[in-house]
Write a protein that holds these residues in place. Structure first.
Motif, PDB file in Angstrom:
ATOM      1  N   GLN A  90       0.850  -1.185   0.000  1.00  0.00           N
ATOM      2  CA  GLN A  90       0.000   0.000   0.000  1.00  0.00           C
ATOM      3  C   GLN A  90       0.891   1.242   0.000  1.00  0.00           C
ATOM      4  O   GLN A  90       1.789   1.369   0.838  1.00  0.00           O
ATOM      5  N   GLU A  91       0.646   2.149  -0.915  1.00  0.00           N
ATOM      6  CA  GLU A  91       1.420   3.383  -0.936  1.00  0.00           C
ATOM      7  C   GLU A  91       1.065   4.237   0.275  1.00  0.00           C
ATOM      8  O   GLU A  91      -0.110   4.385   0.619  1.00  0.00           O
ATOM      9  N   VAL A  92       2.084   4.790   0.917  1.00  0.00           N
ATOM     10  CA  VAL A  92       1.845   5.696   2.036  1.00  0.00           C
ATOM     11  C   VAL A  92       1.508   7.064   1.469  1.00  0.00           C
ATOM     12  O   VAL A  92       2.330   7.703   0.795  1.00  0.00           O
ATOM     13  N   ALA A 142       0.051   9.441   3.571  1.00  0.00           N
ATOM     14  CA  ALA A 142       0.005  10.380   4.691  1.00  0.00           C
ATOM     15  C   ALA A 142       1.016  11.502   4.477  1.00  0.00           C
ATOM     16  O   ALA A 142       2.130  11.270   3.986  1.00  0.00           O
ATOM     17  N   GLY A 143       0.619  12.703   4.850  1.00  0.00           N
ATOM     18  CA  GLY A 143       1.514  13.836   4.682  1.00  0.00           C
ATOM     19  C   GLY A 143       1.938  13.984   3.239  1.00  0.00           C
ATOM     20  O   GLY A 143       1.139  13.838   2.307  1.00  0.00           O
ATOM     21  N   ASP A 144       3.228  14.252   3.039  1.00  0.00           N
ATOM     22  CA  ASP A 144       3.778  14.398   1.690  1.00  0.00           C
ATOM     23  C   ASP A 144       4.737  13.263   1.360  1.00  0.00           C
ATOM     24  O   ASP A 144       5.696  13.445   0.601  1.00  0.00           O
ATOM     25  N   CYS A 145       4.498  12.084   1.916  1.00  0.00           N
ATOM     26  CA  CYS A 145       5.410  10.959   1.713  1.00  0.00           C
ATOM     27  C   CYS A 145       5.441  10.538   0.248  1.00  0.00           C
ATOM     28  O   CYS A 145       4.407  10.504  -0.431  1.00  0.00           O
ATOM     29  N   THR A 146       6.629  10.201  -0.214  1.00  0.00           N
ATOM     30  CA  THR A 146       6.816   9.656  -1.555  1.00  0.00           C
ATOM     31  C   THR A 146       7.735   8.446  -1.466  1.00  0.00           C
ATOM     32  O   THR A 146       8.497   8.288  -0.500  1.00  0.00           O
ATOM     33  N   ASP A 147       7.660   7.590  -2.464  1.00  0.00           N
ATOM     34  CA  ASP A 147       8.546   6.418  -2.599  1.00  0.00           C
ATOM     35  C   ASP A 147       8.382   5.426  -1.458  1.00  0.00           C
ATOM     36  O   ASP A 147       9.263   4.595  -1.238  1.00  0.00           O
ATOM     37  N   LEU A 148       7.276   5.483  -0.730  1.00  0.00           N
ATOM     38  CA  LEU A 148       7.136   4.706   0.494  1.00  0.00           C
ATOM     39  C   LEU A 148       5.867   3.852   0.450  1.00  0.00           C
ATOM     40  O   LEU A 148       4.794   4.337   0.093  1.00  0.00           O
ATOM     41  N   TYR A 149       6.028   2.593   0.846  1.00  0.00           N
ATOM     42  CA  TYR A 149       4.933   1.629   0.872  1.00  0.00           C
ATOM     43  C   TYR A 149       4.935   0.899   2.208  1.00  0.00           C
ATOM     44  O   TYR A 149       5.963   0.835   2.894  1.00  0.00           O
ATOM     45  N   TYR A 150       3.769   0.356   2.575  1.00  0.00           N
ATOM     46  CA  TYR A 150       3.722  -0.499   3.752  1.00  0.00           C
ATOM     47  C   TYR A 150       2.899  -1.736   3.473  1.00  0.00           C
ATOM     48  O   TYR A 150       2.030  -1.743   2.597  1.00  0.00           O
ATOM     49  N   ILE A 151       3.231  -2.787   4.208  1.00  0.00           N
ATOM     50  CA  ILE A 151       2.605  -4.095   4.020  1.00  0.00           C
ATOM     51  C   ILE A 151       2.107  -4.578   5.367  1.00  0.00           C
ATOM     52  O   ILE A 151       2.849  -4.558   6.356  1.00  0.00           O
ATOM     53  N   ASP A 152       0.861  -4.994   5.411  1.00  0.00           N
ATOM     54  CA  ASP A 152       0.339  -5.716   6.575  1.00  0.00           C
ATOM     55  C   ASP A 152       0.791  -7.162   6.428  1.00  0.00           C
ATOM     56  O   ASP A 152       0.344  -7.881   5.540  1.00  0.00           O
TER      57      ASP A 152
END
Length: 305
Positions: free
Chosen positions: A7-9, A11-21
């Motif tokens: 999932q692309e993050v 929140a805020g102005d985040c770029t290039d960042l993903y998270y996985i459950d």
């Protein structure tokens, strides 16, 4: 969110960042792993190891080849954060494992770490994988003030030893975000609530409160919780973090009062397990197990205070 899907993050102005459950403990919204699609690609946190293939599949989805992963960074060596480090390192042959120096030897030889984890988590050990040792020549030891250069991003290392002496948090200035480990508590996004984390055997209330001050000084726009997920705090970072400090103080006070009342530690532990407040998507078993573990940690702290 769907387990195992990158999932692309946003929140805020985040770029290039993903998270996985990762589906830690076979529970939704319990354990997150982050992937930075930076010039030097990085994974932050690794989960309990049992579901490490989900991280690899998410990397495939993002477009990061296993041979291209360069950094595996863990905030501390508790196995819900570092349990998959050796398995990921084995699958990603060019990645180095960045770990706080005080805990590095336990990833090279995880036998004592496994023993301590089994004592802390009890029958939940069934959800863990036996950690694979990390080759010593692939370990990079971190100290407070170090910087992990990822090219267009960097991870600035800040010591945060209240939860455990081997814990740090990682500041990502390009995203105005911090990977909090367990220094900012457990975030329950579906409830919009912050909960305590105080496991044995190194929980230290006063140092945890100092860690909150460390995070306040960084003043991030986004908090990236391992448990669980990204949280935009914007200009209210100090207030959000102070809320966690209040939760910790009240939690420790409640246990201290109940110990004085019952005069039996096992009765105290069962009291808080029986009266544990439901946590969003977590099942009853997970909620009770967390309560037992966190109560034991506070009782140990009270003994050594």
């Amino acid at each position: 969110m769907e387990t195992g899907i990158a999932q692309e993050v946003t929140a805020g102005d985040c770029t290039d960042l993903y998270y996985i459950d990762t589906g830690m403990y076979e529970t939704d919204e319990y354990g997150a792993v982050y992937v930075l699609e930076s010039e030097r690609p990085a994974v932050v946190e690794t989960g309990v190891g049992a579901n490490y293939e989900r991280i690899l599949e998410a990397m495939d989805e993002i477009g990061i080849d296993r041979e291209d992963l360069e950094v595996i960074a863990v905030t501390h060596i508790h196995l819900d954060h570092a349990g998959g480090a050796g398995l990921l390192a084995e699958a990603c042959p060019n990645a180095e494992v960045y770990v706080p120096s005080i805990g590095a030897s336990h990833l090279v030889d995880p036998s004592r770490l496994v023993e301590g984890t089994k004592q802390a988590v009890g029958d939940r050990w069934e959800f863990y994988a036996d950690p694979e040792p990390v080759p010593e020549d692939r370990i990079v030891e971190l100290e407070d003030g170090d910087v992990v250069d990822l090219g267009d991003h960097e991870l600035r290392v800040h010591a945060a030893p209240g939860h455990a002496p081997h814990q740090v948090v990682f500041e990502d200035p390009a995203n105005d975000a911090v990977f909090t480990g367990d220094a900012a508590g457990i975030w329950v996004p579906k409830l919009g609530e912050i909960r305590e984390t105080s496991p044995p055997s190194n929980f230290d209330l006063e140092q945890c409160l100092e860690d909150v001050e460390t995070l306040k000084a960084i003043d991030p726009d986004v908090l990236l919780y391992t448990h669980f997920g990204p949280r935009a705090v914007g200009d209210d970072a100090s207030a959000a973090l102070e809320r966690y400090a209040k939760v910790l103080r009240e939690w420790v006070s409640e246990i201290e009062d109940k110990r004085d009342e019952l005069e039996d530690d096992e009765a105290v532990i069962e009291y808080f397990a029986d009266n544990a407040v439901p946590v969003g998507p977590w099942g009853d078993r997970a909620v009770r197990a967390e309560a037992r573990m966190n109560t034991r940690g506070v009782l140990g702290y009270l003994d050594h205070r």
